[in-house]
Design a protein around this motif. Structure first.
Motif, short mmCIF file in Angstrom:
data_model
loop_
_atom_site.label_atom_id
_atom_site.label_comp_id
_atom_site.label_asym_id
_atom_site.label_seq_id
_atom_site.Cartn_x
_atom_site.Cartn_y
_atom_site.Cartn_z
N ALA A 193 46.37 32.36 37.92
CA ALA A 193 45.44 31.59 38.73
C ALA A 193 44.74 32.42 39.78
CB ALA A 193 46.17 30.42 39.38
N PHE A 194 45.47 33.35 40.42
CA PHE A 194 44.93 34.05 41.58
C PHE A 194 44.51 35.49 41.31
CE2 PHE A 194 47.57 30.66 43.40
CZ PHE A 194 46.63 30.06 44.23
N ALA A 195 44.92 36.04 40.17
CA ALA A 195 44.54 37.43 39.89
C ALA A 195 43.03 37.62 39.81
CB ALA A 195 45.23 37.91 38.60
N PRO A 196 42.27 36.71 39.14
CA PRO A 196 40.82 36.91 39.11
C PRO A 196 40.19 36.90 40.50
CG PRO A 196 41.49 35.35 37.42
CD PRO A 196 42.69 35.59 38.28
N ALA A 197 40.66 36.00 41.38
CA ALA A 197 40.10 35.95 42.73
C ALA A 197 40.37 37.25 43.48
CB ALA A 197 40.70 34.77 43.49
N ALA A 251 38.73 42.78 45.23
CA ALA A 251 39.00 44.21 45.11
C ALA A 251 37.73 45.03 44.92
CB ALA A 251 39.96 44.46 43.94
N PHE A 252 36.71 44.43 44.31
CA PHE A 252 35.47 45.17 44.11
C PHE A 252 34.75 45.45 45.43
CE2 PHE A 252 35.61 43.66 39.63
CZ PHE A 252 35.49 44.90 39.02
N THR A 274 55.40 38.12 40.58
CA THR A 274 54.18 38.24 41.39
C THR A 274 53.95 39.66 41.90
OG1 THR A 274 55.42 37.53 43.36
CG2 THR A 274 54.23 35.84 42.14
N SER A 275 54.96 40.53 41.79
CA SER A 275 54.74 41.93 42.18
C SER A 275 53.75 42.62 41.25
CB SER A 275 56.07 42.70 42.20
OG SER A 275 56.65 42.73 40.90
N PHE A 276 53.43 41.97 40.10
CA PHE A 276 52.43 42.52 39.19
C PHE A 276 51.01 42.32 39.73
CE2 PHE A 276 55.94 42.38 36.27
CZ PHE A 276 55.68 43.35 35.32
N ILE A 277 50.82 41.38 40.68
CA ILE A 277 49.46 41.06 41.13
C ILE A 277 48.77 42.26 41.77
CG2 ILE A 277 48.14 39.68 42.79
CD1 ILE A 277 49.89 37.33 42.17
N PRO A 278 49.35 42.91 42.80
CA PRO A 278 48.63 44.07 43.37
C PRO A 278 48.50 45.23 42.40
CG PRO A 278 50.83 43.85 44.34
CD PRO A 278 50.58 42.61 43.56
N MET A 279 49.45 45.35 41.46
CA MET A 279 49.35 46.43 40.48
C MET A 279 48.20 46.19 39.51
SD MET A 279 50.07 47.53 37.12
CE MET A 279 51.31 46.46 36.40
N LEU A 280 48.06 44.95 39.03
CA LEU A 280 47.04 44.65 38.04
C LEU A 280 45.64 44.56 38.65
CD1 LEU A 280 48.85 41.95 35.86
CD2 LEU A 280 48.21 44.25 35.15
N THR A 281 45.54 44.01 39.88
CA THR A 281 44.23 43.73 40.46
C THR A 281 43.71 44.85 41.35
OG1 THR A 281 45.22 42.55 42.33
CG2 THR A 281 44.66 41.25 40.39
N LEU A 282 44.61 45.54 42.04
CA LEU A 282 44.18 46.57 42.98
C LEU A 282 44.60 47.98 42.58
CD1 LEU A 282 45.07 44.72 46.32
CD2 LEU A 282 42.84 44.88 45.23
N GLY A 283 45.51 48.08 41.61
CA GLY A 283 46.04 49.39 41.26
C GLY A 283 46.99 49.93 42.30
N MET A 294 40.52 44.04 34.21
CA MET A 294 40.29 42.68 33.73
C MET A 294 39.02 42.58 32.90
SD MET A 294 39.89 39.12 35.87
CE MET A 294 41.48 39.32 36.65
N SER A 295 37.97 43.28 33.32
CA SER A 295 36.70 43.19 32.60
C SER A 295 36.63 44.18 31.43
CB SER A 295 35.54 43.45 33.57
OG SER A 295 35.70 44.71 34.22
#
Length: 502
Positions: free
Chosen positions: A130-134, A139-140, A315-324, A350-351
């Motif tokens: 739900a929140f990873a895309p946001a 992050a961009f 949820t520790s995957f969120i900063p890894m997947l979205t921000l690196g 993601m893209s």
């Protein structure tokens, strides 16, 4: 609708025969290393990194992530049955879980731990979806100044949220930052702090340090205890499932643990360990006069921490997947696995590779279901493995560590480095120092330096760039606020008391 279509892409990827196979392998290995003492997800993933060279990116990351959250399940099994936490995050589970087993309620404790973990894992995965895309869109907006401020906040969080004394955590982070300075300067190309040793020209390998301070030091610690690891299950499991009263009693703790773990898992330095300790402290505070008391077999002392550590691991995957940005040592290794596959971690994943991004998220649901099916029937098998004397088990662990390190660069020098950091890790443990801040300092240090220099190059040496950018200024303000709050004597005392067992 976008979320549904994205999840459809994810499940289409995760439900292929190949993805299901590697998800099962990861969950099985994760459960096993969680049960067995001396190994953990950091050392195991580090050993398996070379294997991922021959796998496609989706299969590799699904398997490694399954090992991570599978270890959170497996660690609770021995913690409850024989008071031997297989994972550090299962330490608090042993406080009440083992007492429940001694009182003939082992089945209830194991079932609540497994089902609470399944619920928390599913919720944590839903939060990611739900929140990873946001977070990716945010992050961009990050430039070098923002990334430096974010990593600085991560270092501060690693200090403030680490167990034990604040000064020891600061010292461990500083050691990690200093170790990260070695190698070839990315800007000038000059080799620094190599001391004339060619093998250090590229810096100290993170995997060697991780396996040394976690895997090898754990073996040394275990061998230093006179009782060894020869305990056997002596309590009969009367029933597999908890009663309705036990379910009603444990559900609020599961919900609170899931909520708390989902938040703390995102923070750098947080994850499963911090989440489980924080949940146990919260449950003790909410139910001070409960019967039985905490530490005497209270089912909420199992339900809360087990839910929290699994939600935190997801949820520790969120900063890894979205921000690196790695939030803990395992996520740092996951980033390493992505780089091995020529995938640059960050918001562009993601893209540019939606099958990988959403397939990994969908596989977490599949993996959590596999773990429930695996853990309940296989309790007897894990217990039989634990009857192996540790004097026979530790040579196998050492063999895996040596093979894993040697396979990185085919270098005997790395094996010597493994031994050095293994002894160092043992010394740190005897001194009461947590090694996780060291690893976070080691991985974040070079990245902080890179983004600091990039920001200064772009601003032509103007240090005010960190304050004129709103996001960077906000993150720096948050770091300063955390340092000030943690330095307050009252808060400092409460911080240390939260990790003290009654």
């Amino acid at each position: 609708m976008d979320l549904i279509s994205n999840l459809a892409i994810g499940f289409e990827t995760a439900l292929t025969a190949q993805s299901l196979f590697y998800a099962f392998i990861g969950c099985f290995l994760g459960t096993m290393i969680g049960v067995l003492p001396g190994l953990g997800p950091v050392a195991t993933i580090a050993m398996l990194l070379p294997i991922t060279y021959g796998l496609d990116p989706v299969s590799a990351l699904i398997m490694l992530s399954g090992i991570y959250y599978g270890a959170q399940y497996g660690g609770s099994t021995t913690a409850i049955l024989i008071n031997l936490p297989g994972e550090s995050s299962s330490v608090v589970t042993a406080l009440d879980g083992y007492q429940m087993a001694r009182n003939g309620r082992a089945g209830a404790a194991l079932s609540v731990a497994a089902l609470g973990s399944f619920f928390a894992g599913c919720v944590g995965t839903l939060i990611i979806a739900a929140f990873a895309p946001a977070m990716t869109s945010i992050a961009f907006q990050f430039g070098p100044a923002e990334y430096f401020a974010l990593m600085l906040l991560g270092v501060v969080c690693a200090v403030v949220l680490a167990t034990g004394a604040l000064l020891k955590a600061i010292g461990m982070v500083i050691i990690g930052l200093l170790l990260g300075l070695g190698g070839t300067d990315i800007t000038s190309g000059v080799t620094r702090f190599a001391f004339g040793i060619p093998e250090l020209s590229d810096g100290i390998n993170f995997t060697v340090v991780a396996m040394g301070v976690f895997g090898l030091s754990e073996v040394i610690v275990n061998l230093s205890t006179p009782q060894g690891r020869e305990g056997m299950l002596v309590n009969k499991i009367d029933r597999l499932y908890p009663t309705r009263a036990e379910v009603r009693e444990s559900m609020p703790a599961v919900l609170r643990g899931t909520f708390l773990g989902s938040i703390l898992g995102i923070l750098p330095g947080g994850g499963a360990l911090l989440s489980s300790f924080a949940s146990y402290s919260l449950e003790k505070w909410i139910a001070k006069d409960s019967v039985p008391a905490f530490g005497r077999g209270n089912i909420r002392g199992v339900a809360g921490p087990e839910s929290a550590n699994n939600a935190g691991s997801q949820t520790s995957f969120i900063p890894m997947l979205t921000l690196g940005i790695p939030s803990n040592a395992v996520m740092a290794l996951m980033i390493g696995a992505m780089m091995i596959q020529n995938i640059q971690p960050g918001p562009q994943v993601m893209s540019s590779n939606p099958q990988l991004f959403w397939g990994l998220i969908a596989s977490m649901w599949v993996g959590n279901l596999m773990l429930v099916i695996l853990n309940l029937p296989l309790i007897g098998i894990w217990v039989r493995l634990l009857t192996i004397p540790y004097r026979l088990l530790f040579p196998v662990i050492l063999l895996f560590c040596v093979i894993g390190v040697y396979s990185l660069n085919n270098s005997v020098f790395d094996i010597w480095m493994l031994m050095i950091f293994g002894v160092a890790g043992y010394v740190f443990r005897k001194l009461g120092c947590e090694c996780a801040p060291l690893l976070l300092g080691l991985i974040l240090g070079p990245m902080m330096e890179e983004y600091l220099r990039r920001a200064l190059i772009i601003s032509r040496g103007d240090w005010s760039v960190f304050l004129t950018h709103p996001i960077s200024a906000g993150l720096l303000l948050a770091s300063a606020a955390m340092i000030v709050v943690a330095s307050v004597p009252f808060i400092s005392r409460k911080r240390e008391e939260a990790f003290v067992e009654d």
